[in-house]
Every structure is written in structure tokens, then in C-alpha cells.
Design a protein around this motif. Structure first.
Motif, PDB file in Angstrom:
ATOM      1  N   ASP A   1      16.329  50.016 -26.890  1.00 30.70           N
ATOM      2  CA  ASP A   1      16.941  51.340 -26.799  1.00 30.70           C
ATOM      3  C   ASP A   1      16.637  51.985 -25.439  1.00 30.70           C
ATOM      4  O   ASP A   1      17.518  52.595 -24.817  1.00 30.70           O
ATOM      5  CB  ASP A   1      16.413  52.224 -27.933  1.00 30.70           C
TER       6      ASP A   1
ATOM      7  N   HIS B   1      18.737  50.258 -22.797  1.00 32.17           N
ATOM      8  CA  HIS B   1      20.128  50.689 -22.919  1.00 32.17           C
ATOM      9  C   HIS B   1      20.342  52.046 -22.248  1.00 32.17           C
ATOM     10  O   HIS B   1      21.314  52.238 -21.498  1.00 32.17           O
ATOM     11  CB  HIS B   1      20.516  50.773 -24.398  1.00 32.17           C
ATOM     12  N   HIS B   2      19.452  52.980 -22.496  1.00 27.80           N
ATOM     13  CA  HIS B   2      19.627  54.316 -21.934  1.00 27.80           C
ATOM     14  C   HIS B   2      19.486  54.309 -20.409  1.00 27.80           C
ATOM     15  O   HIS B   2      20.180  55.079 -19.725  1.00 27.80           O
ATOM     16  CB  HIS B   2      18.627  55.287 -22.571  1.00 27.80           C
TER      17      HIS B   2
ATOM     18  N   ALA C   1      25.339  47.975 -27.992  1.00 31.29           N
ATOM     19  CA  ALA C   1      24.414  48.841 -28.718  1.00 31.29           C
ATOM     20  C   ALA C   1      23.061  48.150 -28.882  1.00 31.29           C
ATOM     21  O   ALA C   1      23.001  46.944 -29.123  1.00 31.29           O
ATOM     22  CB  ALA C   1      24.986  49.188 -30.093  1.00 31.29           C
ATOM     23  N   PRO C   2      21.965  48.887 -28.749  1.00 35.76           N
ATOM     24  CA  PRO C   2      20.640  48.276 -28.919  1.00 35.76           C
ATOM     25  C   PRO C   2      20.481  47.567 -30.263  1.00 35.76           C
ATOM     26  O   PRO C   2      19.829  46.519 -30.337  1.00 35.76           O
ATOM     27  CB  PRO C   2      19.698  49.483 -28.806  1.00 35.76           C
ATOM     28  N   GLU C   3      21.087  48.130 -31.312  1.00 41.70           N
ATOM     29  CA  GLU C   3      20.975  47.504 -32.637  1.00 41.70           C
ATOM     30  C   GLU C   3      21.624  46.128 -32.656  1.00 41.70           C
ATOM     31  O   GLU C   3      21.119  45.187 -33.293  1.00 41.70           O
ATOM     32  CB  GLU C   3      21.610  48.405 -33.696  1.00 41.70           C
TER      33      GLU C   3
ATOM     34  N   ASN D   1      21.902  44.758 -21.334  1.00 40.11           N
ATOM     35  CA  ASN D   1      20.641  44.689 -22.062  1.00 40.11           C
ATOM     36  C   ASN D   1      20.277  43.247 -22.395  1.00 40.11           C
ATOM     37  O   ASN D   1      21.078  42.322 -22.226  1.00 40.11           O
ATOM     38  CB  ASN D   1      20.762  45.511 -23.351  1.00 40.11           C
TER      39      ASN D   1
ATOM     40  N   LEU E   1      12.881  47.251 -31.329  1.00 43.07           N
ATOM     41  CA  LEU E   1      14.149  47.940 -31.113  1.00 43.07           C
ATOM     42  C   LEU E   1      13.990  49.073 -30.106  1.00 43.07           C
ATOM     43  O   LEU E   1      14.903  49.337 -29.309  1.00 43.07           O
ATOM     44  CB  LEU E   1      14.687  48.476 -32.439  1.00 43.07           C
ATOM     45  N   GLU E   2      12.837  49.738 -30.115  1.00 44.03           N
ATOM     46  CA  GLU E   2      12.609  50.863 -29.209  1.00 44.03           C
ATOM     47  C   GLU E   2      12.701  50.429 -27.746  1.00 44.03           C
ATOM     48  O   GLU E   2      13.180  51.184 -26.895  1.00 44.03           O
ATOM     49  CB  GLU E   2      11.230  51.483 -29.480  1.00 44.03           C
TER      50      GLU E   2
ATOM     51  N   ASN F   1      11.648  51.372 -16.350  1.00 37.22           N
ATOM     52  CA  ASN F   1      11.254  51.501 -17.748  1.00 37.22           C
ATOM     53  C   ASN F   1       9.745  51.381 -17.918  1.00 37.22           C
ATOM     54  O   ASN F   1       9.126  52.142 -18.684  1.00 37.22           O
ATOM     55  CB  ASN F   1      11.947  50.439 -18.595  1.00 37.22           C
TER      56      ASN F   1
ATOM     57  N   TYR G   1      19.337  43.737 -30.880  1.00 36.17           N
ATOM     58  CA  TYR G   1      18.174  43.423 -31.711  1.00 36.17           C
ATOM     59  C   TYR G   1      18.506  42.348 -32.741  1.00 36.17           C
ATOM     60  O   TYR G   1      17.721  41.413 -32.960  1.00 36.17           O
ATOM     61  CB  TYR G   1      17.679  44.701 -32.395  1.00 36.17           C
TER      62      TYR G   1
END
Length: 262
Positions: free
Chosen positions: A207, A210-211, A182-184, A55, A203-204, A143, A187
Motif C-alpha cells: 500500500d 502504491h501511494h 491495487a495493492p490488494e 508495484n 499488505l501495508e 519509502n 498481495y
């Protein structure tokens, strides 16, 4: 008509290589081997291409910097500076502010510049690349399309270009190093960075990226994984990440130590 310029370019490149230089087939590394020096020592030397994936703010730059002083490794950072300045234009910044308008523009140029990274003659045993033409398609183009910001016709055109490249030009990879973050965490790291374009990233968005990485490299979704995958958990501070990279040095740099599959 769209494929004619690239076909012409490929034909000219093959003519420069001379008779008998046609690749053995899609995915062959023969084209790059012919670009290396012809002495026997170079010809017999095992060469590999390693792509560091993850990411935004997952630690890719830290990984490349860690290996940059290692002998016999050439490091290719993502060509972000090109994406920020194309004859005075900033398609990266434009895309982040209005993805629906500028997504196709940026991703077309990303695909071109990543193709350039893949096809440069390899002069050292190991090439370490930040991301790849594959993640440009499977993560970032995907995406934009799934989020409704890339019209289907644009998505199809980009996909046609990518599929032609994979069939006709050697963009193969020997190992994917996936920095799983992790996305968090990403961020929070973004907030401490100074890239102007990234200030608008929510953040979205992280996320969603990441997925898509998880779907591609971990779960096995719609897209092929073209090389063994080494997963490194990257939710750590700098010191811990350097320790993990050192612990995985041989697994990353030594072909015999790699296992196939995620």
C-alpha cells in the motif's frame, strides 16, 4: 571523498570514448549514441528507452515477456538475481527481514546495478527496462525513509549519489509505462509466487509503495517525471493483460504516438 571513485570511473569512461565525446549536458542521450555502432544506418536510427514501472507483482514481468520476442527490442529485467547473491550474501532477503539494518546496504547496490542497466551500450532501437534508477530513488529509498527505517544521514547520502549520477551520467528515459495495480491485487499475486524473500511482505508495504507511485506518476509530487507516462490499469487476469498490452503496442513502441505528461 565519497564521490571520488565515481568521478574517476566517469573520467576513465570518457577518455575511452576519445576526443570530442563529451555529452552535451545532463539528460543528453549523446553518451549512449556514441556507444552504438558507427555505421550511418545505426547513427540515424531512432533509439528509445522505455521503463515499465509498478508495484511488486503488478505485472511487469508479464509485460517484458510479452515484448521479448518482438524484433528490434532488447529487454532488461530487474537484476533481482544480483540483489539475492552478492558474493554469497543476500541483501534483498536481509532487507525484507530487517529494513532498518539493511536498507542502506540493499539500496546502495540497487542504485549501482540499475546504473549499470542504464549505461550499457544500446544495440537495438528499443530498450525495455523493468523499473529504473529513478524509481529506485523516488519509490523504494523514499519509502524506507518515510517509514522511519532509513536514518536521515543514510537518506541524504543515497540522495547525494543519485543527484550526482543524474547530473553527470545519461540515465534518461523516453517513456514510462505505469502498470497501475491495487495493492490488494498485488498481495494476492504475491501469495501465488515462489520468491522466498517476498513471503514476509505485508499488505501495508504494498500500500505504501502504491501511494508513492501515485504521488510520483499521477498526482505530481516532490519528484520530477522525466518522460511521458502511459498508464495501463493492471487489475486483470493474464489474458486481459495480454490484450491490453497488444492494444497499447503502438503507443509503447512508436515515439510519434506518445503524448507528454501523465
Amino acid at each position: 571523498m565519497l564521490l571520488r571513485p565515481l568521478r574517476s570511473w566517469a573520467a576513465r569512461a570518457l577518455r575511452r570514448e576519445g576526443p570530442g565525446s563529451l555529452p552535451s549536458g545532463p539528460g543528453s542521450r549523446g553518451a549512449q549514441r556514441r556507444a552504438w555502432p558507427r555505421d550511418k544506418e545505426r547513427e540515424n536510427e531512432k533509439k528509445s528507452v522505455i521503463c515499465v514501472e509498478g508495484n511488486i507483482a503488478s505485472g511487469k514481468t508479464t509485460c517484458l515477456d510479452f515484448f521479448s520476442n518482438t524484433a528490434d527490442i532488447e529487454v532488461f529485467p530487474e537484476p533481482v538475481s544480483k540483489w539475492r547473491n552478492v558474493r554469497g550474501h543476500n541483501p534483498l532477503g536481509l532487507m525484507y527481514h530487517d529494513a532498518s539494518r539493511w536498507g542502506l546496504t540493499l539500496q546502495t547496490y540497487v542504485q549501482l546495478t540499475m546504473l549499470d542497466q542504464h549505461t550499457r551500450p544500446q544495440t537495438l532501437p528499443v530498450r525495455l527496462m523493468e523499473r529504473s534508477i529513478h524509481s529506485a530513488r523516488y519509490i523504494f529509498v523514499e519509502n524506507l525513509y518515510r517509514s522511519g527505517k532509513l536514518p536521515e544521514v543514510d537518506y541524504v547520502v543515497l540522495s547525494e549519489w543519485f543527484d550526482w549520477i543524474v547530473r553527470n551520467i545519461d540515465v534518461s528515459v523516453d517513456l514510462i509505462v505505469y502498470l497501475r495495480t491495487a495493492p490488494e491485487t498485488c498481495y494476492q499475486r504475491l501469495k501465488m509466487r515462489c520468491r522466498e524473500e517476498e513471503k514476509v511482505i505485508p499488505l501495508e508495504y504494498l500500500d505504501a509503495i502504491h501511494h508513492l507511485y501515485e504521488e510520483w506518476l499521477i498526482k505530481g509530487g516532490l519528484f520530477p517525471v522525466m518522460a511521458p507516462v502511459l498508464v495501463i490499469e493492471a487489475d486483470h487476469d493474464m489474458q486481459k493483460m495480454l490484450e491490453l498490452l497488444e492494444q497499447n503496442r503502438d503507443r509503447i513502441l512508436t515515439p510519434e504516438s506518445r503524448k507528454h505528461g501523465p
